[in-house]
Design a protein around this motif. Structure first.
Motif, PDB file in Angstrom:
ATOM      1  N   THR A   1       0.813  -1.220   0.000  1.00 33.26           N
ATOM      2  CA  THR A   1       0.000   0.000   0.000  1.00 33.26           C
ATOM      3  C   THR A   1       0.844   1.267   0.000  1.00 33.26           C
ATOM      4  OG1 THR A   1      -1.798  -1.144   1.145  1.00 33.26           O
ATOM      5  CG2 THR A   1      -1.780   1.263   1.265  1.00 33.26           C
ATOM      6  N   LYS A   2       1.799   1.345   0.906  1.00 33.50           N
ATOM      7  CA  LYS A   2       2.587   2.569   1.079  1.00 33.50           C
ATOM      8  C   LYS A   2       4.021   2.354   0.612  1.00 33.50           C
ATOM      9  CE  LYS A   2      -0.331   3.771   5.013  1.00 33.50           C
ATOM     10  NZ  LYS A   2      -0.409   4.110   6.454  1.00 33.50           N
TER      11      LYS A   2
ATOM     12  N   HIS B   1      -2.829   6.652  -1.090  1.00 33.80           N
ATOM     13  CA  HIS B   1      -1.943   6.838   0.062  1.00 33.80           C
ATOM     14  C   HIS B   1      -0.616   7.475  -0.345  1.00 33.80           C
ATOM     15  CE1 HIS B   1      -4.342   4.934   3.187  1.00 33.80           C
ATOM     16  NE2 HIS B   1      -4.716   4.044   2.276  1.00 33.80           N
TER      17      HIS B   1
ATOM     18  N   GLN C   1     -10.676   3.391  -2.875  1.00 32.97           N
ATOM     19  CA  GLN C   1     -11.016   4.317  -1.799  1.00 32.97           C
ATOM     20  C   GLN C   1     -12.375   4.985  -2.035  1.00 32.97           C
ATOM     21  OE1 GLN C   1      -7.702   3.822  -2.653  1.00 32.97           O
ATOM     22  NE2 GLN C   1      -7.530   2.826  -0.662  1.00 32.97           N
TER      23      GLN C   1
ATOM     24  N   TYR D   1      -5.237  11.137   6.958  1.00 36.05           N
ATOM     25  CA  TYR D   1      -4.110  11.529   7.792  1.00 36.05           C
ATOM     26  C   TYR D   1      -4.345  12.834   8.550  1.00 36.05           C
ATOM     27  CZ  TYR D   1      -1.749   7.955   5.049  1.00 36.05           C
ATOM     28  OH  TYR D   1      -1.410   6.775   4.445  1.00 36.05           O
TER      29      TYR D   1
END
Length: 369
Positions: free
Chosen positions: A34-35, A60, A94, A115
């Motif tokens: 994901t990141k 992300h 998302q 975030y």
């Protein structure tokens, strides 16, 4: 970007997917990073599980650390240290998973950052540009993934919006060394799936994804729609199922001609103390593993099975030790890699269907614990 189908067994296909960062044998399971990281593992360890392609999440990575930095670092491959093929999504998932905090318009999807609460509008043009900055071998068009229980009228409106967004993504896409895949939507409705197929395939993308599934529908409904969709996709283009990672489901979509699939399930299960084996899913928090000094799975070549006992791994899980998360992640991804390797072998031998039935029967007979 091209796929070479070398053998078939029924509708199942075995071959090679050729990308700027090397060839990958298909069908293939793609771990989710994901990141820009498959949680807990180095790129070398991911490669040793048999994985050929790794995913990154555009939503992300756009928010943190930002596409400008990744572009400055030479792209996602250089930034993350993974030298094999990569795929990035568009933020379309998302649109589904963050439905409570996003707003859809014809222009795009407006999100509230997970975030810091800041607001961002993902348009087809923005997500295409961000994915070009990230530099993955495969980029995805921006789409909407409605829930399984969305009604007919909503699904119809959604697939048409996705089709219009796909055209805009295609117009905005400029990288010749990156393949932009289209996504077929339409929910569980056959006529809408056929409409989405016709509209998406007419744009002549280098590859296609089956979207809008694994979002709450039954396995029977999922496989019915995959069969319809895969049959309508070009035979000479790669086929990607978005978001499936349970072994029985994976074999099901392989049997229908899908080449690529991804899911967070194997890595997420590992972080919660569960492992995949040929005899079903095991939960190492169960007391029966406390004193079992045998391996997780006899014959598995991963480090967890080769060097450690179930008792030790269960101890790590109970104590929430990071080493436990890492070792179980290594095992689950190795398990998925081996499952795909064996599937390719059986397709080439012309015995995939009978082998798959036997494999699934054994897996389901092993009571999850």
């Amino acid at each position: 970007m091209r796929i070479e189908v070398e053998e078939t067994s029924g509708a199942a296909r075995a071959g090679k997917l050729y990308t700027p960062h090397g060839a990958v044998e298909t069908p293939t399971f793609m771990p989710v990073g994901t990141k820009a990281s498959v949680k807990g593992l180095t790129p070398r360890e991911v490669r040793e599980t048999g994985a050929g392609v790794v995913l990154g999440n555009t939503y992300h990575l756009y928010l943190r650390p930002g596409p400008d930095l990744i572009r400055e670092a030479g792209g996602l491959h250089s930034f993350s240290g993974w030298d094999g093929p990569m795929l990035t999504d568009s933020g379309g998932y998302q649109v589904f998973s963050l439905a409570d905090t996003r707003k859809l318009t014809e222009d795009g999807a407006e999100f509230v950052s997970v975030y810091d609460g800041s607001r961002h509008v993902f348009t087809p043009e923005l997500t295409t540009r961000v994915q070009e900055d990230l530099g993955a071998d495969v980029a995805m068009v921006l789409d909407e993934c409605p829930p399984a229980d969305a009604g007919y009228e909503y699904q119809a409106e959604s697939l048409r919006r996705t089709a219009r967004w796909a055209e805009r993504c295609q117009e905005a896409h400029t990288r010749e060394d990156q393949a932009l895949f289209g996504i077929v939507q339409g929910g569980l409705y056959e006529d809408l799936r056929r409409e989405s197929l016709e509209r998406t395939v007419s744009l002549d993308f280098p590859g296609y994804a089956v979207g809008g599934l694994s979002v709450g529908e039954s396995r029977e409904e999922m496989l019915r729609v995959v069969a319809l969709t895969a049959a309508g996709l070009p035979e000479d283009k790669p086929r990607y199922f978005m978001g499936i990672g349970d072994p029985v489901g994976v074999l099901g979509v392989i049997s229908l001609g899908v080449d690529m699939f991804d899911c967070v399930l194997p890595t997420r299960l590992a972080r919660h103390g569960s492992v995949l084996t040929a005899d079903g899913r095991l939960n190492l928090k169960n007391s029966r593993f406390r004193r079992d000094l045998g391996p997780l799975e006899t014959g598995c070549a991963c480090e967890a099975c080769r060097d450690y006992s179930q008792a030790y791994l269960a101890h790590l899980v109970r104590e929430n030790e990071l080493l436990g998360h890492r070792l179980l992640t290594l095992h689950n991804l190795t398990f998925m890699g081996e499952l795909c390797r064996r599937a390719r072998e059986e397709i080439r031998a012309g015995s995939f269907e009978s082998w798959s039935r036997g494999w699934i029967s054994r897996y389901l007979a092993g009571a999850p614990a």
